[in-house]
Design an enzyme around this catalytic site. Sequence first.
Site, mmCIF file in Angstrom:
data_model
loop_
_atom_site.group_PDB
_atom_site.id
_atom_site.type_symbol
_atom_site.label_atom_id
_atom_site.label_comp_id
_atom_site.label_asym_id
_atom_site.label_seq_id
_atom_site.Cartn_x
_atom_site.Cartn_y
_atom_site.Cartn_z
ATOM 1 N N SER A 11 44.468 -15.081 1.452
ATOM 2 C CA SER A 11 43.679 -16.222 1.916
ATOM 3 C C SER A 11 44.100 -17.490 1.192
ATOM 4 C CB SER A 11 42.193 -15.960 1.663
ATOM 5 O OG SER A 11 41.418 -17.120 1.850
ATOM 6 N N TYR B 182 35.301 -14.112 -3.606
ATOM 7 C CA TYR B 182 36.158 -13.794 -2.458
ATOM 8 C C TYR B 182 37.611 -14.133 -2.780
ATOM 9 C CZ TYR B 182 38.447 -14.342 2.066
ATOM 10 O OH TYR B 182 39.340 -14.261 3.105
#
Length: 344
Positions: A132, A157
Amino acid sequence: MNDEQALILVTGVAGFIGSFLAARLLDENREVVGIDNMNAYYDPALKRARLAQLSSRAGFRFLEGDLVDTDFMRAAFTETRPKIVVNLAAQAGVRYSLENPRSYVDSNIVGFLNILENCRAMGVEHLVYASSSSVYGANPTMPFSTRDNVDHPVSLYAASKKANELMAHSYAHLYGLPVTGLRFFTVYGPWGRPDMAYFIFTRKILAGEPIDVFNHGDLSRDFTYIDDIVDGVRKVMDHVPKGDPNWATNGASPATSTAPYQLYNIGNNRPERLLDMIETLETLLGRKAEKRFLPLQPGDVLATWADIDDLQKDTGFAPKTTLAQGLSHFVDWYRDFYKIAGKS
């Protein structure tokens, strides 16, 4: 990789990117096995609708289960014996990681370990996995480069995705497992995730509800249309890393290694202002948004911008879709899927 008969395993197949990738592979007459746990992080009905489109097609098989379930994963790999694995399953969302951190450790760390272990055991020829743009965290340098330091994540995350990259390298180094990580940049489009800003804004504008605009609108994102993303993933699948024997003397980029390991940014290479995105949606929807300006949220970053030079050089990747075009496709889909009439 030119083995047209190789079975491809796609995890997170009922998700946004996973469902589009599986459809693309089926268009190429590839055999696809999809895994998804169909969790309720967002509306499972949307996941079921995506899956229904795939399940009617020849060459597709679905296995419902969780990456964290070691026995399920071992059985799935043993039964299907995939040659290529694309791991798109993960607990997504930056803000949700502030509320439910353990789910990120379970899905993104334990689940990814099960992927790596089974790829090793089955002799998988290429593992492509989702990282990501969030890994860039507090990095102020633009555009983001895979050569940048990413040791300062600002959400769990992001930390879990950085951990995936480190875990993947260890398996590439120890076992010669070819692995490619893709740092996705703000993927959007039809059938997208309802927790994403463009989706939330569309729903609320049509409902006449105020939208929350964080950091008082001073944000920008490298919005990347789903078809461009899938084109990039597909190109990467055929570009298997082999390792660079001269890596230590070539600048020692963290994106490569002596092991068969590679990292790429996959984005549009064009940051757009959040307020411009909202204005485009207003035009497409035929309604003005009531904006509620708020401070920056914990875990958010001010801007994202992908340096995609390496991906372009190695695979020929070239995003084609402008934000206005992509949002137009999304709004058309949204009206059709949710049975909403045209402009008012």
